[in-house]
Design a protein around this motif. Sequence first.
Motif, PDB file in Angstrom:
ATOM      1  N   GLY A 176     -28.613   1.688 -29.521  1.00 36.44           N
ATOM      2  CA  GLY A 176     -28.832   2.776 -28.583  1.00 36.44           C
ATOM      3  C   GLY A 176     -30.176   2.708 -27.886  1.00 36.44           C
ATOM      4  O   GLY A 176     -30.558   1.694 -27.311  1.00 36.44           O
ATOM      5  N   ARG A 177     -30.939   3.809 -27.965  1.00 31.53           N
ATOM      6  CA  ARG A 177     -32.195   3.924 -27.228  1.00 31.53           C
ATOM      7  C   ARG A 177     -33.212   2.878 -27.698  1.00 31.53           C
ATOM      8  O   ARG A 177     -33.936   2.299 -26.895  1.00 31.53           O
ATOM      9  CB  ARG A 177     -32.767   5.332 -27.406  1.00 31.53           C
ATOM     10  N   ALA A 178     -33.247   2.612 -29.009  1.00 26.60           N
ATOM     11  CA  ALA A 178     -34.211   1.638 -29.533  1.00 26.60           C
ATOM     12  C   ALA A 178     -33.977   0.271 -28.908  1.00 26.60           C
ATOM     13  O   ALA A 178     -34.914  -0.422 -28.511  1.00 26.60           O
ATOM     14  CB  ALA A 178     -34.092   1.555 -31.049  1.00 26.60           C
ATOM     15  N   LEU A 179     -32.704  -0.103 -28.799  1.00 25.97           N
ATOM     16  CA  LEU A 179     -32.360  -1.391 -28.188  1.00 25.97           C
ATOM     17  C   LEU A 179     -32.797  -1.405 -26.726  1.00 25.97           C
ATOM     18  O   LEU A 179     -33.393  -2.373 -26.247  1.00 25.97           O
ATOM     19  CB  LEU A 179     -30.846  -1.612 -28.297  1.00 25.97           C
ATOM     20  N   LEU A 225     -18.203  -5.585 -31.077  1.00 31.75           N
ATOM     21  CA  LEU A 225     -18.932  -4.443 -31.645  1.00 31.75           C
ATOM     22  C   LEU A 225     -20.219  -4.172 -30.867  1.00 31.75           C
ATOM     23  O   LEU A 225     -20.584  -3.013 -30.638  1.00 31.75           O
ATOM     24  CB  LEU A 225     -19.225  -4.691 -33.128  1.00 31.75           C
ATOM     25  N   ILE A 226     -20.892  -5.239 -30.457  1.00 27.99           N
ATOM     26  CA  ILE A 226     -22.111  -5.046 -29.667  1.00 27.99           C
ATOM     27  C   ILE A 226     -21.777  -4.361 -28.331  1.00 27.99           C
ATOM     28  O   ILE A 226     -22.469  -3.449 -27.895  1.00 27.99           O
ATOM     29  CB  ILE A 226     -22.817  -6.395 -29.426  1.00 27.99           C
ATOM     30  N   ALA A 227     -20.673  -4.812 -27.709  1.00 24.54           N
ATOM     31  CA  ALA A 227     -20.261  -4.188 -26.444  1.00 24.54           C
ATOM     32  C   ALA A 227     -19.924  -2.711 -26.662  1.00 24.54           C
ATOM     33  O   ALA A 227     -20.190  -1.871 -25.801  1.00 24.54           O
ATOM     34  CB  ALA A 227     -19.052  -4.925 -25.872  1.00 24.54           C
ATOM     35  N   THR A 228     -19.368  -2.401 -27.822  1.00 22.78           N
ATOM     36  CA  THR A 228     -19.023  -1.006 -28.115  1.00 22.78           C
ATOM     37  C   THR A 228     -20.277  -0.171 -28.317  1.00 22.78           C
ATOM     38  O   THR A 228     -20.335   0.990 -27.890  1.00 22.78           O
ATOM     39  CB  THR A 228     -18.126  -0.932 -29.371  1.00 22.78           C
ATOM     40  N   VAL A 229     -21.297  -0.761 -28.958  1.00 21.15           N
ATOM     41  CA  VAL A 229     -22.565  -0.035 -29.117  1.00 21.15           C
ATOM     42  C   VAL A 229     -23.217   0.169 -27.742  1.00 21.15           C
ATOM     43  O   VAL A 229     -23.734   1.248 -27.439  1.00 21.15           O
ATOM     44  CB  VAL A 229     -23.527  -0.831 -30.042  1.00 21.15           C
ATOM     45  N   ALA A 230     -23.175  -0.876 -26.922  1.00 19.69           N
ATOM     46  CA  ALA A 230     -23.815  -0.787 -25.601  1.00 19.69           C
ATOM     47  C   ALA A 230     -23.100   0.222 -24.705  1.00 19.69           C
ATOM     48  O   ALA A 230     -23.739   0.941 -23.938  1.00 19.69           O
ATOM     49  CB  ALA A 230     -23.825  -2.157 -24.944  1.00 19.69           C
ATOM     50  N   LYS A 231     -21.773   0.261 -24.802  1.00 15.03           N
ATOM     51  CA  LYS A 231     -21.018   1.187 -23.947  1.00 15.03           C
ATOM     52  C   LYS A 231     -19.879   1.813 -24.766  1.00 15.03           C
ATOM     53  O   LYS A 231     -18.732   1.378 -24.686  1.00 15.03           O
ATOM     54  CB  LYS A 231     -20.463   0.441 -22.733  1.00 15.03           C
ATOM     55  N   PRO A 232     -20.193   2.856 -25.517  1.00 15.23           N
ATOM     56  CA  PRO A 232     -19.146   3.473 -26.350  1.00 15.23           C
ATOM     57  C   PRO A 232     -18.053   4.098 -25.485  1.00 15.23           C
ATOM     58  O   PRO A 232     -18.365   4.725 -24.470  1.00 15.23           O
ATOM     59  CB  PRO A 232     -19.913   4.555 -27.124  1.00 15.23           C
ATOM     60  N   PRO A 233     -16.794   3.909 -25.862  1.00 13.22           N
ATOM     61  CA  PRO A 233     -15.697   4.427 -25.025  1.00 13.22           C
ATOM     62  C   PRO A 233     -15.563   5.951 -25.151  1.00 13.22           C
ATOM     63  O   PRO A 233     -15.849   6.516 -26.211  1.00 13.22           O
ATOM     64  CB  PRO A 233     -14.467   3.728 -25.605  1.00 13.22           C
ATOM     65  N   ALA A 242     -21.775   8.431 -30.580  1.00 11.44           N
ATOM     66  CA  ALA A 242     -22.815   7.402 -30.398  1.00 11.44           C
ATOM     67  C   ALA A 242     -24.077   8.012 -29.813  1.00 11.44           C
ATOM     68  O   ALA A 242     -25.194   7.640 -30.202  1.00 11.44           O
ATOM     69  CB  ALA A 242     -22.285   6.292 -29.498  1.00 11.44           C
ATOM     70  N   ALA A 243     -23.902   8.951 -28.894  1.00 10.35           N
ATOM     71  CA  ALA A 243     -25.077   9.577 -28.261  1.00 10.35           C
ATOM     72  C   ALA A 243     -25.826  10.450 -29.270  1.00 10.35           C
ATOM     73  O   ALA A 243     -27.062  10.506 -29.252  1.00 10.35           O
ATOM     74  CB  ALA A 243     -24.633  10.409 -27.065  1.00 10.35           C
ATOM     75  N   ALA A 244     -25.086  11.082 -30.166  1.00  9.10           N
ATOM     76  CA  ALA A 244     -25.722  11.987 -31.130  1.00  9.10           C
ATOM     77  C   ALA A 244     -26.524  11.215 -32.174  1.00  9.10           C
ATOM     78  O   ALA A 244     -27.574  11.675 -32.623  1.00  9.10           O
ATOM     79  CB  ALA A 244     -24.647  12.836 -31.813  1.00  9.10           C
ATOM     80  N   ASP A 245     -26.045  10.041 -32.566  1.00  9.99           N
ATOM     81  CA  ASP A 245     -26.730   9.291 -33.627  1.00  9.99           C
ATOM     82  C   ASP A 245     -26.482   7.789 -33.424  1.00  9.99           C
ATOM     83  O   ASP A 245     -25.608   7.195 -34.076  1.00  9.99           O
ATOM     84  CB  ASP A 245     -26.180   9.737 -34.996  1.00  9.99           C
ATOM     85  N   PRO A 246     -27.253   7.178 -32.515  1.00 16.85           N
ATOM     86  CA  PRO A 246     -27.001   5.771 -32.184  1.00 16.85           C
ATOM     87  C   PRO A 246     -27.080   4.839 -33.391  1.00 16.85           C
ATOM     88  O   PRO A 246     -26.217   3.973 -33.567  1.00 16.85           O
ATOM     89  CB  PRO A 246     -28.109   5.428 -31.177  1.00 16.85           C
TER      90      PRO A 246
END
Lengths: 205, 183
Positions: free
Chosen positions: A106-109, B54-62, B13-17
């Motif tokens: 997230g933001r850290a990245l 998984l990285i793509a999902t972290v970068a852009k969660p659906p 994801a936004a609440a707790d990345p």
Amino acid sequence: MTYEEFRLLCVSDDPADRERARQIASAHPLWAETLAADARLLEAARLWRDEAPPWSRIRAKPVRRRARWPRVALVAASLVLGVPALVLVIGGADVPRASDGELLAGRALADVDVALRDQRRAIGALESAGSRRLARLESPDLRGDDASRLLVARARLEALDGTIARLEEYLATNPLHRSARLALLDAYQRKRIALDELVRGEDRA
Amino acid sequence: MEGEHPQTVADAAAADPEGFATALWDRHASPLLGTALRILRQREDAEDVVQEALIATVAKPPAIPSSALPAWLHRVVVNRCLDRLRRERRHGAETLSTIPPAAADSSPSPRRIDLQRAVAALPERARLVFVLHDVEGLQHAEIAALLGISSGTSKSQLFRARDLLRHRLLGTRPRASARVDEE
């Protein structure tokens, strides 16, 4: 009904088709045998589907194993980046530790990415000026003390380039690894400083 | 009314990345690796695909309900695996049918090894259709869209695959009598 037609009913997604296949097979022992074999295959396929091989790459939370990047990168990082980087990379006991395998998210990245981009941009701007200064090493008129200074600067930059290359290679397959990203950021900063000192030093000389 | 709109993956994801990334790998990496291994058969390639997904999902969660995430990730990984197979074919990589089956991870039952070996020896299209339909649970219409074939072809490849597997694993004859009369 041909065998092909019967088999198309057997593999259909429509339950009504499969039921019809069962009815047809009930009057034909060989085809009933085929259906029974299908059922055994599907059971084996279900068992296979339930398999979940252990994930062995970096995980999303700290793990006990050590980082898997090449030992040579650790040595290079310790030589080039100094004690703080060594502590950061192998995990010192008395400092905040970036755990092996811990991910940036997230933001850290995003923050680290922005910092890396900024450093790359600054290095890009300095690199051509630095190369011109280092090109003076080819000059026959170069004084001895200037040559020493340039040779030291070149060795420092080459070592940093080697470290950066290894870290970037590691991050290509483990892009969210916290320690590696922070070590890369540190290496970029040191390269920017080294280039800056080279250019300024030469200008003063 | 509260609870009417289930939390989406993007919200979580936004609440707790950090927590989201942790949970993503902890819950999904292993089963997704199983899927990728069955399609690609090479551990390194399978890990790459899952890692990228998984990285793509972290970068852009659906923006989908959290309950739909496992199925969504499964589909993403299947798509990425098939993309990779297509790329390998385009680049003239090793013929798929010659690739040995992936090494087993933990002392498997003989039956499991037999099935994996027999599936690995199938003609490539029949192998993919069998894995996608009978193991991964996709429907023929979905497989047809993914592989660029018709639903009818998907069905015929599946019964071809099952007949070959039945013959190899269970020793039954590959084909029963040609015709019966329906009552």
